[in-house]
Write a protein that holds these residues in place. Sequence first.
Motif, PDB file in Angstrom:
ATOM      1  N   TYR A 118      73.695  22.064 119.017  1.00 17.08           N
ATOM      2  CA  TYR A 118      74.974  21.867 118.061  1.00 17.08           C
ATOM      3  C   TYR A 118      74.906  21.339 116.659  1.00 17.08           C
ATOM      4  N   VAL A 119      75.315  22.150 115.575  1.00 17.93           N
ATOM      5  CA  VAL A 119      74.975  21.533 114.395  1.00 17.93           C
ATOM      6  C   VAL A 119      76.393  21.901 113.699  1.00 17.93           C
ATOM      7  N   PRO A 120      77.522  20.856 113.857  1.00 18.46           N
ATOM      8  CA  PRO A 120      79.000  21.032 113.520  1.00 18.46           C
ATOM      9  C   PRO A 120      79.089  21.155 112.048  1.00 18.46           C
ATOM     10  N   ASP A 121      79.817  22.136 111.331  1.00 14.55           N
ATOM     11  CA  ASP A 121      80.115  22.191 109.981  1.00 14.55           C
ATOM     12  C   ASP A 121      81.521  22.059 109.768  1.00 14.55           C
ATOM     13  N   PHE A 122      82.153  22.588 108.488  1.00 14.89           N
ATOM     14  CA  PHE A 122      83.488  22.315 108.198  1.00 14.89           C
ATOM     15  C   PHE A 122      84.567  22.765 109.309  1.00 14.89           C
ATOM     16  N   ARG A 123      84.095  23.751 109.973  1.00 13.64           N
ATOM     17  CA  ARG A 123      84.839  24.186 111.095  1.00 13.64           C
ATOM     18  C   ARG A 123      85.125  23.309 112.144  1.00 13.64           C
ATOM     19  N   GLN A 124      84.400  22.241 112.347  1.00 20.46           N
ATOM     20  CA  GLN A 124      84.913  21.388 113.422  1.00 20.46           C
ATOM     21  C   GLN A 124      86.134  20.503 113.082  1.00 20.46           C
ATOM     22  N   SER A 125      86.410  20.367 111.796  1.00 19.27           N
ATOM     23  CA  SER A 125      87.658  19.539 111.430  1.00 19.27           C
ATOM     24  C   SER A 125      89.015  20.549 111.774  1.00 19.27           C
ATOM     25  N   ILE A 126      88.794  21.707 111.461  1.00 18.07           N
ATOM     26  CA  ILE A 126      89.713  22.835 111.694  1.00 18.07           C
ATOM     27  C   ILE A 126      89.988  22.803 113.222  1.00 18.07           C
ATOM     28  N   ALA A 127      88.826  23.031 113.970  1.00 19.81           N
ATOM     29  CA  ALA A 127      89.247  23.132 115.522  1.00 19.81           C
ATOM     30  C   ALA A 127      89.751  21.727 115.931  1.00 19.81           C
ATOM     31  N   ASP A 128      89.337  20.563 115.291  1.00 22.75           N
ATOM     32  CA  ASP A 128      89.907  19.405 116.089  1.00 22.75           C
ATOM     33  C   ASP A 128      91.530  19.297 115.595  1.00 22.75           C
ATOM     34  N   SER A 129      92.018  20.109 114.552  1.00 24.57           N
ATOM     35  CA  SER A 129      93.540  19.962 114.335  1.00 24.57           C
ATOM     36  C   SER A 129      94.242  21.050 115.203  1.00 24.57           C
ATOM     37  N   TRP A 130      93.456  21.877 116.090  1.00 20.91           N
ATOM     38  CA  TRP A 130      94.088  22.697 116.969  1.00 20.91           C
ATOM     39  C   TRP A 130      94.421  22.536 118.247  1.00 20.91           C
ATOM     40  N   PRO A 131      95.333  23.379 119.050  1.00 19.66           N
ATOM     41  CA  PRO A 131      95.483  23.029 120.449  1.00 19.66           C
ATOM     42  C   PRO A 131      94.001  23.208 121.153  1.00 19.66           C
ATOM     43  N   SER A 132      93.944  22.340 122.535  1.00 17.12           N
ATOM     44  CA  SER A 132      92.947  22.937 123.358  1.00 17.12           C
ATOM     45  C   SER A 132      93.153  23.709 124.318  1.00 17.12           C
ATOM     46  N   SER A 133      94.724  24.020 124.625  1.00 19.31           N
ATOM     47  CA  SER A 133      95.470  24.846 125.472  1.00 19.31           C
ATOM     48  C   SER A 133      96.576  25.090 125.125  1.00 19.31           C
ATOM     49  N   ILE A 134      97.140  26.399 125.715  1.00 22.30           N
ATOM     50  CA  ILE A 134      98.455  26.622 125.197  1.00 22.30           C
ATOM     51  C   ILE A 134      99.330  27.114 126.370  1.00 22.30           C
ATOM     52  N   ASP A 135     100.848  26.709 126.120  1.00 26.20           N
ATOM     53  CA  ASP A 135     101.768  26.891 127.276  1.00 26.20           C
ATOM     54  C   ASP A 135     102.574  28.199 126.975  1.00 26.20           C
ATOM     55  N   ASP A 136     102.164  29.113 127.741  1.00 26.01           N
ATOM     56  CA  ASP A 136     102.846  30.613 127.255  1.00 26.01           C
ATOM     57  C   ASP A 136     103.634  31.106 128.199  1.00 26.01           C
ATOM     58  N   GLN A 137     104.496  30.067 128.722  1.00 29.56           N
ATOM     59  CA  GLN A 137     105.496  30.467 129.950  1.00 29.56           C
ATOM     60  C   GLN A 137     106.639  31.363 129.386  1.00 29.56           C
ATOM     61  N   GLU A 138     107.026  31.195 127.887  1.00 27.01           N
ATOM     62  CA  GLU A 138     108.121  32.058 127.479  1.00 27.01           C
ATOM     63  C   GLU A 138     107.554  33.514 127.371  1.00 27.01           C
ATOM     64  N   ALA A 139     106.569  33.755 126.847  1.00 25.00           N
ATOM     65  CA  ALA A 139     105.868  35.063 126.922  1.00 25.00           C
ATOM     66  C   ALA A 139     105.899  35.787 128.369  1.00 25.00           C
TER      67      ALA A 139
END
Length: 324
Positions: free
Chosen positions: A270-291
């Motif tokens: 693992y060598v995290p780069d600038f994309r780590q902070s983008i990933a950290d701001s995103w959901p880890s899982s999604i509720d897609d019941q409406e679809a």
Amino acid sequence: MTVSQKNTSSVLVIGASGQIGQDLTTALSRELGPEHVIAADIREGSTHSGPSVQLDVCDRKSLYQIIDQYQVDTIYHLAAILSAKGEQDPQLAWQLNMDGLLNVLEAGRETRINRIFWPSSIAVFGPNSPRDKTPQHSIMDPNTVYGISKLAGERWCEYYHQKYGVDVRSVRFPGLISYESPPGGGTTDYAVEIFYSALREGKYTCFLQAGTYLPMLYMPDAIAGILSLMKAPSDQIRVRSSYNMGGLSFEPGELAQAIRQHLPDFNIQYVPDFRQSIADSWPSSIDDQEAKTDWGWSPTYDLERMVQDMLHQLQARHTSQQLV
Ligand code: NAD
């Protein structure tokens, strides 16, 4: 029922040479016949067996000419600059992601187009959105230009539907994993790169750190979802911004472990780069019941099946020297 109602009409895929575009063009060609699928991209060199055109979606006049020339009634608008690339040139990302969508929505209002598909992304969520099983409606405070453009795009889609009756449909894709074409510069690209590195070198250096859970989806499920959404009767589409769409949720270590079931010597660092902070701001899982409720969204691949199929498909290419 097919996606296009009339045999004389065509569907236009904009961004057809990209990660989703190639698979979608193939799937639509299978349903409608390649002659009814127009593959458009700013890049030359399409592999589509039907008509291909070079198009900059920001050029509205050319877009309208193609709609007229090929009697297009449905647009799949995929051209965009994705999350990681967008951070390298925010102005360009905003320009393409907004101008392109507005041209397509205007085509929905002014021309013979009667149905539009446009993908949003889980990037519309941000650090203050609930991370686990992120609901359809929640706080949305994206902090990338990509996420901001997708959230604005969702609002435009709903606006064009409510104000002008444009039948535009959308899903918030998570990270997509595919073998047909490489990813185009997103934060979830590691989940595709890892397979190529595993097969070529037996090891992979991941740009996200272990434990970074993100929602993901295998491309065959994503394509089936697009087709199913586009076939649904209009009155079943209650969400006109964009539907949450989930499938898988895993972190790099779990993906590596699933690959090791097939390639026991595979090693990940693992060598995290600038994309780590983008990933950290995103959901880890999604509720897609409406679809699921509104138009029958139903993914079929779990992590193990996806990994098995990816390795199988890429190994077949490796054998025939096509693995790039
Ligand atoms: P990609 O980068 O692989 O493909 C985009 C295609 O658009 C490329 O072939 C590019 O040449 C083309 N393009 C760029 N500028 C253009 C222009 N001005 N006019 C016409 N074509 C142009 O992207 P993708 O992964 O296939 O994504 C397609 C859509 O799905 C995008 O809207 C993206 O935001 C969305 N999405 C993708 C993912 C994913 O994981 N791939 C996840 C969420 C949402």
